[in-house]
Write a protein that holds these residues in place. Structure first.
Motif, short mmCIF file in Angstrom:
data_model
loop_
_atom_site.label_atom_id
_atom_site.label_comp_id
_atom_site.label_asym_id
_atom_site.label_seq_id
_atom_site.Cartn_x
_atom_site.Cartn_y
_atom_site.Cartn_z
N ASN A 170 -5.37 6.79 -1.28
CA ASN A 170 -4.64 5.45 -0.91
C ASN A 170 -4.85 4.32 -1.66
O ASN A 170 -6.01 4.18 -2.26
CB ASN A 170 -5.26 5.00 0.52
CG ASN A 170 -5.19 6.38 1.65
OD1 ASN A 170 -4.32 7.00 1.45
ND2 ASN A 170 -5.90 6.35 2.72
N PRO A 218 3.24 9.82 1.85
CA PRO A 218 2.56 8.61 1.83
C PRO A 218 3.47 7.45 2.59
O PRO A 218 4.71 7.62 2.40
CB PRO A 218 2.49 8.30 0.39
CG PRO A 218 3.53 9.03 -0.23
CD PRO A 218 3.88 10.07 0.57
N HIS A 226 0.70 -1.20 -0.05
CA HIS A 226 -0.04 0.34 0.14
C HIS A 226 0.98 1.36 0.10
O HIS A 226 1.93 1.07 0.39
CB HIS A 226 -0.92 0.03 1.26
CG HIS A 226 -0.50 0.11 2.64
ND1 HIS A 226 -0.74 -0.78 3.63
CD2 HIS A 226 0.69 1.01 3.14
CE1 HIS A 226 0.01 -0.36 4.78
NE2 HIS A 226 0.66 0.67 4.30
N ILE A 242 -0.15 5.07 1.21
CA ILE A 242 -1.49 5.76 2.03
C ILE A 242 -0.83 6.94 2.71
O ILE A 242 0.24 7.13 2.92
CB ILE A 242 -2.15 4.78 3.03
CG1 ILE A 242 -1.32 4.18 4.11
CG2 ILE A 242 -2.66 3.41 2.51
CD1 ILE A 242 -1.84 3.57 4.88
#
Length: 464
Positions: free
Chosen positions: A407, A305, A300, A302
């Motif tokens: 995200n 970031p 990921h 997110i």
């Protein structure tokens, strides 16, 4: 058949609650007929002084039997669920419309219903398979007709939910094999038992309840990614081959269970014309070759970031512009980063794009997400890499700032050989950190160090 049994102290006790005989034996697919059964207790004076010795179990079955179809009642020709059972759900025989290819013209199928999870389904029970045929590296062909429909509405499950090519989904019928192996005599109670997970194998260590309970169980999922699914509710044909590796087969095997599982929660799984045969390597069949599902990993990007790679490495990235998260065989997933609320040292994902062979197949910015309302922010790719990209749009409103942050979550089983921020390993991250924070003084000469020290002192004197 006339046997006298005298139980010994190790099998009989005062707290015993039940005892029953079982008539068994015979080759696979044979019918055992028993009649005129009588079980009586003999008085002491009626019992012979010599008690028959306990017979040992056969060491192996004749190999000629292993080439036969191991799926008993696979066509539901007896209008019974005999040899089959549910896996946490009930099963039944169900009258169905034939497609003209019903092997026995019974118009009956096995149905798994009241399913609250994808891994519930129809299992060929332990007694239905001769485990002595399940030898190391043996190859098996699994054939069946399958279909799914919503139990509440009766509406068929379409390709919008079931796409056989999607090896990351549990919405299509698939086969699960559950096998039990005798643990070596030197093992302890903390053996790892293989238990089912969402996408295949997942290990979990269980404490054995009994000192002798050290057996090891493995569970694998097998998918026929070549199966053609029919939106109109017609039967789909499952036909594939699997080869059993040493870790899930062998002479110490004592449990071998095939199960048909998969499909959305609340769907009915229908299975008919089941055939499970062991095939010789020299036999050429039209069946596709399946491999046990590899458990996927998630990466990921997110927040501002924060990135977690497939290897589980957590780190931040604050570069400007388009950043490659994943790249393999022409499939690329990118995120566009820009400064967060005007802070040049902090970034966020303002946009995303998915590229295949140089062509953008999906993208979004300014709050735009995957436009298929049933996709729930998800994008699936199946060729040449199976990939699942989930995009979550987070609106940010703060004083005069009003924007959208993306995200991004990438799920795949094909992470080996990929490049990008999602492919960073722990060793690579340590090396990058070392290069980023390597002191200049390690490469500076004495004169440079002295000049820098003087300049810093002069700057400090101007403070305040």
């Amino acid at each position: 058949f006339d046997v006298i049994w005298r139980p010994s102290a190790d099998v009989v006790s005062n707290d015993m609650t039940s005892a029953f005989p079982v008539f068994c034996g015979g080759p696979p697919n044979s019918t055992l007929i028993v009649d005129d059964v009588m079980l009586e207790r003999l008085e002491e004076w009626e019992t012979p002084t010599a008690t028959p010795s306990l017979s040992s179990y056969p060491s192996a079955s004749p190999t000629a039997y292993c080439s036969q179809d191991m799926a008993i009642n696979g066509n539901v020709q007896h209008n019974t669920t005999a040899s089959y059972g549910g896996w946490g759900n009930p099963i039944r025989t169900q009258l169905v419309a034939t497609d003209g290819n019903d092997n026995d013209n019974t118009n009956l199928a096995l149905a798994a219903y009241n399913r609250t999870s994808w891994h519930q389904g129809i299992s060929l029970l332990q007694g239905g398979m001769d485990v002595t045929c399940v030898t190391v590296n043996s190859t098996w062909r699994i054939q069946a007709k399958v279909k799914l429909y919503d139990e509440a509405t009766g509406v068929p499950i379409t390709t919008q939910q079931c796409n056989p090519r999607n090896s990351l989904s549990n919405k299509c019928p698939m086969v699960r094999t559950a096998m039990g192996r005798r643990a070596p005599t030197t093992t302890t109670n903390n053996n790892a038992r293989m238990l089912p997970s969402l996408f295949g194998r997942k290990k979990r260590t269980l404490q054995a309840e009994d000192d002798d309970d050290d057996d090891i169980y493995s569970v694998d999922l097998w998918r026929d990614t070549s199966m053609v699914w029919n939106d109109n509710g017609d039967w789909a044909t499952m036909d594939f081959q699997i080869t059993l590796t040493p870790d899930i087969s062998g002479p110490d095997l004592f449990v071998f269970i095939f199960s048909f599982v998969g499909g959305p929660v609340g769907s009915v799984l229908l299975v008919d014309d089941i055939s499970i045969t062991r095939v010789d390597d020299a036999i050429q069949t039209s069946a596709s070759v399946a491999s046990a599902a590899v458990e996927p990993k998630i990466c990921h990007s997110i927040g501002d970031p924060h990135i977690q790679s497939f290897a589980g490495v957590l780190y931040d990235n604050h570069e400007d512009g388009w950043q490659t998260l994943f790249s393999k065989e022409g499939v690329v997933v990118e995120a566009q980063q820009e400064s967060w609320m005007g802070l040049p040292s902090v970034k966020y994902n303002r946009a995303y794009r998915i590229i295949k062979d140089g062509v953008i197949v999906n993208q979004g910015e300014n709050g735009q997400a995957p436009d298929d309302e049933d996709a729930d922010g998800q994008v699936f790719l199946y060729d040449p890499v199976t990939l699942w990209v989930r995009v979550a749009v987070v609106p940010i409103v703060w004083d005069d700032w009003n924007f959208h942050m993306y995200n991004i979550y990438i799920t795949t089983s094909e992470y080996e050989g990929s490049t990008g921020l999602c492919s960073v390993t722990a060793e690579e991250q340590q090396q990058q950190q070392h290069q980023a924070y390597d002191p200049i003084m390690e490469t500076a000469d004495a004169a440079t160090i002295e000049a820098a020290s003087t300049a810093c002192q002069a700057f400090q004197d101007t403070a305040g």
